[in-house]
Design a protein around this motif. Structure first.
Motif, short mmCIF file in Angstrom:
data_model
loop_
_atom_site.label_atom_id
_atom_site.label_comp_id
_atom_site.label_asym_id
_atom_site.label_seq_id
_atom_site.Cartn_x
_atom_site.Cartn_y
_atom_site.Cartn_z
N TRP A 246 -7.00 2.88 -5.45
CA TRP A 246 -6.94 1.66 -4.65
C TRP A 246 -8.05 1.65 -3.60
O TRP A 246 -8.75 0.64 -3.43
N GLN A 247 -8.25 2.75 -2.91
CA GLN A 247 -9.30 2.83 -1.90
C GLN A 247 -10.68 2.69 -2.52
O GLN A 247 -11.57 2.03 -1.95
N THR A 248 -10.86 3.28 -3.69
CA THR A 248 -12.14 3.14 -4.40
C THR A 248 -12.38 1.69 -4.79
O THR A 248 -13.49 1.16 -4.66
N THR B 164 -11.28 -1.03 -3.31
CA THR B 164 -11.59 -1.88 -2.15
C THR B 164 -13.03 -1.71 -1.68
O THR B 164 -13.56 -2.59 -0.99
N ARG B 165 -13.68 -0.61 -2.04
CA ARG B 165 -15.07 -0.38 -1.63
C ARG B 165 -16.09 -0.97 -2.61
O ARG B 165 -17.29 -0.95 -2.33
N LEU C 171 -3.29 5.87 -4.52
CA LEU C 171 -3.98 5.53 -3.28
C LEU C 171 -5.49 5.68 -3.43
O LEU C 171 -6.25 4.80 -2.98
N THR C 172 -5.94 6.76 -4.06
CA THR C 172 -7.39 6.97 -4.22
C THR C 172 -8.03 5.88 -5.08
O THR C 172 -9.05 5.30 -4.69
N GLU D 242 0.66 4.10 -2.82
CA GLU D 242 0.52 5.53 -2.48
C GLU D 242 1.63 6.35 -3.13
O GLU D 242 1.39 7.44 -3.66
N ARG E 161 -7.37 -8.72 2.26
CA ARG E 161 -6.64 -7.57 1.71
C ARG E 161 -5.60 -8.02 0.68
O ARG E 161 -5.37 -7.34 -0.32
N GLU F 87 0.83 -1.21 0.00
CA GLU F 87 0.00 0.00 0.00
C GLU F 87 0.87 1.26 0.00
O GLU F 87 0.51 2.26 -0.63
#
Length: 205
Positions: free
Chosen positions: A149-151, A153-154, A146-147, A141, A163, A137
């Motif tokens: 990746w976070q999107t 995972t949701r 990072l954004t 980043e 993970r 991670e």
């Protein structure tokens, strides 16, 4: 001395049905003794990065890592490069599900030793496990992703997955991402914690 990239391109064209051209001469001029057969360009990028991490210069050792464009092509490449063809030593790195293709191809080609080094799911999964998700991670980043990746995972499809599997799937969601991260993850590996199949492969070269 011939360029290893020219040798790779010549062999790839030959395997695709073209003329062998000067493949044998190029192999001799480049000092190629061993060919590591891998499925795709992300594997090639990772192995080259790991060689750099180890302080090894594979082309000076007579080692050519060759991306075949898919494990189903291993029979063609083994026949061209092994004892029936150029007579080079063959080895390979593959996923567990691809092992039978490699074993049959190298056996048919009469490759002595038939050294095949096997990742459980794939090379990326081996490196993610060795590094740990938090380190991966950090690399994501640092690459400015990072954004995304976070999107990712949701997304509903990712719920319920651990993970590690999420990271592995994320790396394959955009063209060129596996190649880029294959290089980055390999470059971040601690030499003392290299995944077993990679460690064994480099020890055998």
């Amino acid at each position: 001395m011939a360029d290893m990239g020219i040798f790779r391109d010549t062999v790839t064209g030959w395997a695709g049905g073209g003329s062998p051209g000067a493949a044998g001469q190029l192999a001799a001029e480049a000092g190629v003794r061993t060919v590591v057969l891998v499925e795709g360009p992300s594997d090639l990028a990772a192995l080259e990065a790991l060689a750099t991490r180890f302080g090894r210069v594979l082309h000076e050792e007579g080692v050519c890592v060759l991306s075949m464009g898919g494990a189903m092509n291993v029979g063609r490449y083994a026949g061209l490069l092994g004892p029936p063809g150029l007579g080079l030593r063959l080895t390979g790195l593959c996923d567990e599900q691809e092992r039978p293709f490699y074993d049959r191809a190298l056996e048919r080609a009469g490759a002595p030793g038939r050294e095949v080094f096997v990742c459980v799911k794939d090379l990326e999964e081996e490196m993610i496990r060795a590094l740990g998700v938090p380190v991966v991670e950090e690399i994501v980043e640092a690459e400015g992703e990072l954004t995304p990746w976070q999107t990712f995972t949701r997304q509903p499809a990712q719920q319920g997955r651990n993970r590690q599997d999420q990271v592995r799937r994320f790396l394959g969601t955009r063209k060129g991402r596996k190649i880029r991260y294959g290089h980055l993850l390999a470059g971040a590996l601690d030499p003392g914690r290299v995944p077993a199949p990679l460690d064994a492969l480099f020890a055998a070269l």
